[in-house]
Design a protein around this motif. Structure first.
Motif, PDB file in Angstrom:
ATOM      1  N   ARG A 187      24.454  -6.710 -35.065  1.00  0.00           N
ATOM      2  CA  ARG A 187      23.932  -7.811 -35.907  1.00  0.00           C
ATOM      3  C   ARG A 187      24.450  -9.174 -35.435  1.00  0.00           C
ATOM      4  O   ARG A 187      24.757 -10.052 -36.266  1.00  0.00           O
ATOM      5  CB  ARG A 187      24.272  -7.609 -37.389  1.00  0.00           C
ATOM      6  N   GLU A 222      22.550  -6.408 -43.506  1.00  0.00           N
ATOM      7  CA  GLU A 222      21.975  -5.088 -43.812  1.00  0.00           C
ATOM      8  C   GLU A 222      21.186  -5.136 -45.116  1.00  0.00           C
ATOM      9  O   GLU A 222      20.083  -4.609 -45.215  1.00  0.00           O
ATOM     10  CB  GLU A 222      23.083  -4.021 -43.971  1.00  0.00           C
ATOM     11  N   VAL A 265      17.502  -0.081 -39.483  1.00  0.00           N
ATOM     12  CA  VAL A 265      18.611   0.083 -40.441  1.00  0.00           C
ATOM     13  C   VAL A 265      19.787   0.865 -39.840  1.00  0.00           C
ATOM     14  O   VAL A 265      19.588   1.835 -39.115  1.00  0.00           O
ATOM     15  CB  VAL A 265      18.098   0.796 -41.728  1.00  0.00           C
TER      16      VAL A 265
END
Ligand code: GRG
Length: 305
Positions: free
Chosen positions: A56, A25, A51
């Motif tokens: 991920r 991040e 964002v």
């Protein structure tokens, strides 16, 4: 704690995952232009797309593979973020009315709904350029050769012989019956290429891989990329829209061939387990260095969203 990728470490997987998701991040935030920088609306939409959402998985694979070669964390963070930017662009374009036409992604309205179609198109384009800009930066001459190889790998994985090619096959497959090998080719490109690339890039951020190690890592990446897709098909068929944060049951609705429609639920579940076993076996030559890759493979196969 985060200077270099560590070998076997005692931190529980969940804590390792959260710490490295946070690193991803932070790197994405560093790379993305500030909203206040003109053109503000485009930069706002780029941040909206990237964002605060998503598992991920690709940056995590890069971090885990970086541990195989003692790669510097900052370099792996940039490589993983570059892959995640490509992934985010693909989701934005995939959701547009000319492709999958969806209104929900990562639990919020898709980019073309929240903004507009032209902006969504530009968001994808700009995220792709940003990924290559980030990956191409290198500190010294020696690092430049390795950086160039990483750029070429990402370009190959995302282009017509990788993700974009797989997406073209996916669009052509609507309403058709595909054999399992045909389905495999399509997914190896559409989903597998980027997942494999993330893994390889992480390792290539460090010392050279030993004899046979690159082939073993590529075997791992190929099988876990396919397992990821089989599980994605199972989740699309079995999980709720709320759990997934994207519209569930889309594949059946769009009359798309999936592992569930080609193999049936039980055989698709078994296929995911078989691929998981193959991926774990491919890691054997690396011993304890592959601890996190093995745990990530478990996570990919057992995930619920
Ligand atoms: C538009 C060139 C172009 C390609 C699109 C990625 C893709 C190709 C389409 C998305 C459709 C889809 C559901 C593909 C299956 C696998 C996949 C990429 C799932 C989403 O990835 P996750 O689960 O998503 O990693 P998060 O949101 O966690 O990042």
């Amino acid at each position: 704690m985060f200077d270099r990728m560590t070998l076997a470490d005692p931190v529980p997987f969940q804590a390792w995952m959260q710490a490295h998701q946070a690193l991803a991040e932070r790197e994405l935030d560093r790379l993305l232009p500030a909203v206040g920088t003109p053109p503000s609306r485009l930069h706002e939409a780029m941040r909206y797309a990237v964002v605060g959402g998503g598992k991920r998985v690709r940056p995590l694979l890069a971090f885990a593979a970086g541990a195989l070669t003692g790669a510097p964390v900052e370099r792996v963070a940039t490589a993983g973020a570059a892959v995640e930017l490509i992934h985010a662009y693909s989701l934005v374009h995939d959701d547009m009315p000319c492709m999958d036409d969806d209104i929900l992604r990562r639990g919020k309205p898709t980019v073309h709904v929240a903004f507009d179609q032209a902006t969504a198109l530009l968001v994808g384009d700009a995220l792709q350029s940003l990924a290559f800009e980030a990956l191409a930066r290198c500190a010294d001459r020696e690092a430049c050769d390795a950086a160039l190889e990483r750029v070429a790998l990402l370009a190959r994985a995302s282009g017509s012989r990788g993700m974009a090619g797989g997406q073209a096959m996916d669009l052509e497959s609507v309403g058709r019956r595909l054999s399992q090998p045909e389905l495999e080719t399509m997914h190896a490109l559409k989903t597998g290429a980027l997942i494999g690339c993330a893994t390889l890039l992480g390792a290539l951020c460090g010392s050279p891989l030993g004899d046979g190690e690159r082939a073993a890592l590529e075997r791992f990446a190929r099988t876990i990329g396919l397992a990821f897709q089989v599980v994605d098909d199972l989740l699309d068929a079995e999980a709720s829209t709320e759990t997934l944060g994207k519209t569930a049951g889309k594949d059946a609705l769009a009359n798309k061939p999936t592992y569930v429609t080609v193999l049936g639920l039980a055989a698709a579940r078994q296929w995911a387990q078989d691929l998981h076993a193959q991926a774990s076996a491919a890691l054997e030559p690396f011993g304890a260095r592959a601890q996190r890759l093995g745990q990530l493979a478990d996570f990919i196969v057992k995930r619920s969203s």
